[in-house]
Design an enzyme around this catalytic site. Sequence first.
Site, PDB file in Angstrom:
ATOM      1  N   TRP A 135      -5.545  74.763 -25.283  1.00  0.00           N
ATOM      2  CA  TRP A 135      -4.377  73.882 -25.303  1.00  0.00           C
ATOM      3  C   TRP A 135      -3.248  74.425 -24.441  1.00  0.00           C
ATOM      4  O   TRP A 135      -2.728  75.510 -24.708  1.00  0.00           O
ATOM      5  CB  TRP A 135      -3.889  73.729 -26.738  1.00  0.00           C
ATOM      6  N   GLU A 185      -7.263  65.534 -23.368  1.00  0.00           N
ATOM      7  CA  GLU A 185      -6.118  64.754 -22.938  1.00  0.00           C
ATOM      8  C   GLU A 185      -5.625  65.348 -21.623  1.00  0.00           C
ATOM      9  O   GLU A 185      -5.442  66.567 -21.512  1.00  0.00           O
ATOM     10  CB  GLU A 185      -4.979  64.828 -23.965  1.00  0.00           C
ATOM     11  N   HIS A 236      -4.458  69.192 -21.400  1.00  0.00           N
ATOM     12  CA  HIS A 236      -3.153  69.225 -20.737  1.00  0.00           C
ATOM     13  C   HIS A 236      -3.028  70.222 -19.592  1.00  0.00           C
ATOM     14  O   HIS A 236      -1.904  70.529 -19.172  1.00  0.00           O
ATOM     15  CB  HIS A 236      -2.024  69.512 -21.750  1.00  0.00           C
TER      16      HIS A 236
END
Length: 607
Positions: free
Chosen positions: A435, A501, A480
């Site tokens: 992340w 994402e 990300h």
Amino acid sequence: MTVVAGASAAQAGPRQTVDPTDPDLGPNVTVFGPETPQSEIQATMDALHEQQVDAEMSTDRYAVLFEPGTYGSAADPLQFGVGYYTEVAGLGQAPDDVTIEGAIEVRNRCLADGGTSNCIALVNFWRTISNLALDVNTTGQGGCEATTNFWAVSQAVSMRRLDVRGPLSLMDYCSAGPQYASGGFIADSRFDTTLVNGSQQQWLTRNSVLGGGWSNGVWNQVFSGVTGAPSEAAFPTEPYTTLETTPVSREKPYLFVDDQGRYNVRVPAAQTETSGVSWDEGTTEGRTLSIADFYIAKPGDSVQTINNELARGKNLLLTPGVYDIDRSIDVKRADTVVLGIGHATLTAVGGAVPLTVADTSGVVVAGISIDAGSVESPALLRVGKAKGNNHKSDAANPVTLSDVYFRVGGPHIGKTDVALEVNSDDVLIDHTWVWRGDHGVEGFTEGVNGDTERWATNTGRNGVVVNGDRVTATGLFVEHFQEHNTIWNGEDGTVVLYQNELPYDPPTQEDWNQPDGTQGWAGYKVADDVERHSLFGAGVYVFNQNNPEIVTENGFTVPEAPGVRLHHIMTVNLSAGTIEHVVNGVGDAVPPSTSGAPEYVVDYPAP
């Protein structure tokens, strides 16, 4: 209650003596026994939950361990919540050696209007429950809350080695909306009633038993080696991806106390083409190590001390806390176990690579988080030599990463080139969340300007780069990063569930374009010269909140080769930005006008 007391300062010397019946696990580990008054357990767990329920960016880490026995009763159930950076685990050799009658829960966080609205589980990260039986009993809870055991979570949360008897829901449907959740992971667990998926956007259930089945799906629910899994025949109307067996698996190591009261670590063996739980016909296949075979580390211990103990043949147990790592912890010996409890966290200092694993076999790294620091690191975890070609791997005994999480930004500024770099062959990645933070407490200004500051400050080029051959990933969550989130260069790679994402914060299209002018970076890239690759159940999502005009050409990019096969892949828009195609120009665009409606490709290339 037994609290395992810990030293207040770093170990004075490199040698450590461990009493297997009374190991010093540090101040943030609590051990309960069946003789502990239930009122004391309840008060301790309630206080811990109150402290951690909103502590998303804190430095506190905790583990709560239950000795073999029964806790709670039909008339007086034990019910508690699990907050951030908390691990709850049984210390039995089998899950049913520790039985809790009651509820172990995670609920929505209500983030607006004084805690009464915008109730979601989208940021319910970093918590663990494992190695116990749960007899669900919600007696005493009112109304809707009494209907089930809620486990409303998102990424970096694992349920492993559980025997759950009674209703369980993976969302909290009792609070005010929207009740969204974005998990998650189950492995080696058995459930006797219908498991409610609810609003979970994606989920991987691996090597488990669904005695009552699975209730529903949102975008991408994947089942691998699961007895009772739903059929994928109605995909994508029912968004299920089902593999009868798991190609490669190894269950996560776990602590247990034997009949003589000695602490041990069971290290499960690697398996191929498996289904169901590992423990229903006896002890999980593998080997047992005494806790005395581990160096028990605490925050403040020097890396030199840790490396000295590893060189002497010790394994490594990281107790709960945050460790500042200014040079690499080097794992060089085959079959070494590095086990973190209570979400132990390694933070890079001065651009260090916090953890490296040599080209070898059988190393297991489990239960740790690795954070980037304010000086860019070339990587946060590197498996194998960056430019090596003499890989001493063993497909029957792979290097394994289980519940290993990575973070760039969030509690503080973070910078890395790559988060996870896998150069060795025959590596197994069993559940990771990689992340680059889309939010945090780093001090950026609010609104668009804050997003632009984050883009320029919390930097990470790629989340995962795989250069080794025959690498398998079960549960790969990567989000990300500023170029391709995942790049797969090795041959014969296999991924079972991929979730991504794209970054929220590119300021302009130019900032997001590739050097050759291609609009945007695919969330999943298989290198052009790869001839064999398999991907099952994958999604790339877009939410370009900094600049909703951003365009990404493809969610996935792969070579046109007969041996490269993608099964059940999708893109979706979360209301900002556009992905033009799912893969290689195939699949319709997902602009903001399609928000929440996935675009699926059943198989690529089409049969």
